[in-house]
Design an enzyme around this catalytic site. Structure first.
Site, PDB file in Angstrom:
ATOM      1  CE  LYS A  18      -3.851  -2.088   2.460  1.00 18.18           C
ATOM      2  NZ  LYS A  18      -4.600  -2.097   3.709  1.00 18.18           N
TER       3      LYS A  18
ATOM      4  N   GLY B 142       7.718  -6.033  -7.217  1.00 18.88           N
ATOM      5  CA  GLY B 142       7.046  -6.339  -8.482  1.00 18.88           C
ATOM      6  C   GLY B 142       6.737  -5.068  -9.259  1.00 18.88           C
TER       7      GLY B 142
ATOM      8  CB  THR C 191       5.865 -11.169  -8.613  1.00 19.47           C
ATOM      9  OG1 THR C 191       4.563 -11.789  -8.657  1.00 19.47           O
ATOM     10  CG2 THR C 191       6.363 -11.065 -10.031  1.00 19.47           C
TER      11      THR C 191
ATOM     12  CG  ASP D  19       1.571 -12.971  -9.609  1.00 18.53           C
ATOM     13  OD1 ASP D  19       1.302 -13.975  -8.929  1.00 18.53           O
ATOM     14  OD2 ASP D  19       1.152 -11.831  -9.347  1.00 18.53           O
TER      15      ASP D  19
ATOM     16  N   GLY E 288      -1.716 -15.747  -9.476  1.00 17.11           N
ATOM     17  CA  GLY E 288      -1.091 -15.326 -10.734  1.00 17.11           C
ATOM     18  C   GLY E 288      -1.611 -14.023 -11.278  1.00 17.11           C
TER      19      GLY E 288
ATOM     20  NE  ARG F  53     -16.075 -33.783  -2.722  1.00 16.68           N
ATOM     21  CZ  ARG F  53     -17.243 -34.250  -3.172  1.00 16.68           C
ATOM     22  NH1 ARG F  53     -17.811 -33.711  -4.235  1.00 16.68           N
ATOM     23  NH2 ARG F  53     -17.837 -35.261  -2.547  1.00 16.68           N
TER      24      ARG F  53
ATOM     25  CG  HIS G 185      -2.109 -15.527   0.741  1.00 15.12           C
ATOM     26  ND1 HIS G 185      -3.471 -15.458   0.565  1.00 15.12           N
ATOM     27  CD2 HIS G 185      -1.615 -14.318   0.361  1.00 15.12           C
ATOM     28  CE1 HIS G 185      -3.793 -14.259   0.122  1.00 15.12           C
ATOM     29  NE2 HIS G 185      -2.688 -13.546  -0.012  1.00 15.12           N
TER      30      HIS G 185
END
Ligand code: F6P
Length: 375
Positions: free
Chosen positions: A77, A112, A135, A137, A180, A276, A282
């Site tokens: 943030k 990132g 990252t 991702d 991702g 399922r 995380h």
């Protein structure tokens, strides 16, 4: 002996395995090779703005190579150009003044896209910055790998392996949802490594009837179970991504998640098997980094330290064609590297019969850039 160089380090954005390995490599190489003084800012840009820092000595960074998370803390943030704790004020001039006061020569920013975008603007203001791409991702432009990605892929692969055995026992359709954001790298690489039957990623909008057709074909074939690996950003043809939450004071407020549940309900009407679903969440960001990520983080960190010494500012360390290099922040800021149909891993997946949930996928496009060095 007087210290010749004073360098700051911070970790910004969401955490990922390997952050401590980079902090260690930056700090150790600056101390050992250049007798520099290293300072760690706490909680990403927040520590820079709020003047929260501490000295990082050789012994502070000893023994942290294998540790997950970040010893410095992080925040997604703390944007100095739009600071949420001060009603969105631009506090960048204060940051510049503070860094001048404490006589900082350069900043190494490990993060990132958000972190690199702010680093680009800080560099434009005359603050010497070097970036290190982080990252899970793997979606940063300019580098074929971010550290943390390999660990996330390894975690998801192990989860797919475990789902395989239970899927087989019950002849079920098992859906596993990965992180991702807007890129499908984690789902693609883990899906291929885990031998998933269907991989759904944001880059290729899926057709639910095609997904169901593959499941039904398997129901009546030799293997009666199906593993679907779906990226959180995947969306059906003409449909929308599933937003789990809006984090209002975050620079990137959209949190994706929950597509596996939508997929489950869409498939229930179309297949015979029970379904399922599992959301890994995380877990993909936690714990110790793999050997690959420890090595990459160590190379990135020591390369970043060398860039500081050579005054190669305004650039991010990068891996291209298996070599270390660097790219200007300008090329990286505010962009996302997504999976193209010509990615070698897409060709590999199609070649072994994996489905992307797309009817008549144009295989001529896939792998057109296939080369011996994988991205
Ligand atoms: O960018 C890393 C990432 O883990 C994404 O894959 C995911 O969408 C997002 O961060 C989750 O963010 P948060 O930690 O704020 O929930």
């Amino acid at each position: 002996m007087a210290k010749s160089l004073r360098v700051g380090v911070l970790t910004g954005g969401g955490d990922c395995p390997g952050l401590n390995a980079v902090i260690r490599a930056v700090t150790k190489s600056l101390i050992l090779q250049h007798n520099a003084e290293v300072i760690g800012f706490e909680d990403g840009y927040e520590g820079l703005i709020e003047r929260r820092m501490r000295s990082l000595t050789y012994s502070d960074v000893s023994g942290i190579l294998t540790r997950g998370g970040t010893i410095l803390g992080t925040s997604n943030k703390g944007n100095p150009f739009n600071y949420y704790k001060r009603g969105g004020a631009d506090v960048s001039a204060e940051v510049k003044k503070y860094l001048r006061e404490i006589g900082l020569d350069a900043l190494v920013l490990i993060g990132g896209d958000g972190t690199m975008s702010s680093a680009y603007r800080l560099q434009e203001m005359g603050i010497n910055c070097v970036g290190v791409p982080k990252t899970i991702d793997n979606d940063l432009v300019g580098t074929s790998r971010t550290f943390g990605f390999d660990t996330a892929v390894t975690i998801v692969t192990e989860a797919i392996d475990r789902l395989h055995t239970t899927a087989q026992s019950h002849n079920r359709v098992m859906i596993i949802e990965t992180m991702g954001r807007y890129a499908g790298w984690i789902a693609l690489y883990a899906g291929v490594a885990g031998g998933a039957d269907i991989v759904l990623i944001p880059e290729f909008e899926y057709d639910i009837d095609e997904v169901a057709r593959v499941c039904r074909e398997r129901e009546s074939g030799g293997q009666q179970f199906t593993i679907i690996c779906v990226a959180e950003g995947a969306k059906p043809k003409g449909g929308e991504q599933v937003v789990q939450e809006i984090v209002a004071d975050s620079p990137d407020p959209i949190r994706l998640g929950g597509v596996c549940k939508i997929l489950e309900s869409q498939l229930e009407k179309r297949v015979r098997s029970e379904i399922r679903s599992t959301i890994l969440g995380h877990v993909q960001r936690g714990g110790t980094p793999t050997a690959y990520d420890r090595n990459l983080a160590t190379m990135y960190g020591s390369y970043a330290a060398a860039m500081v010494v050579d005054k190669q500012y305004g650039r991010m360390v990068a891996l291209q064609q298996n070599s270390l290099t660097s790219v200007p922040f300008e090329e990286v800021a505010n962009k996302t590297r997504t999976v193209g149909p010509d990615a070698p891993m897409v060709a590999g997946a199609l070649a072994v019969g994996m489905s992307f949930g797309v009817k008549n996928f144009d295989v001529r496009l896939a792998g057109s850039e296939m080369s011996p060095s994988l991205p």
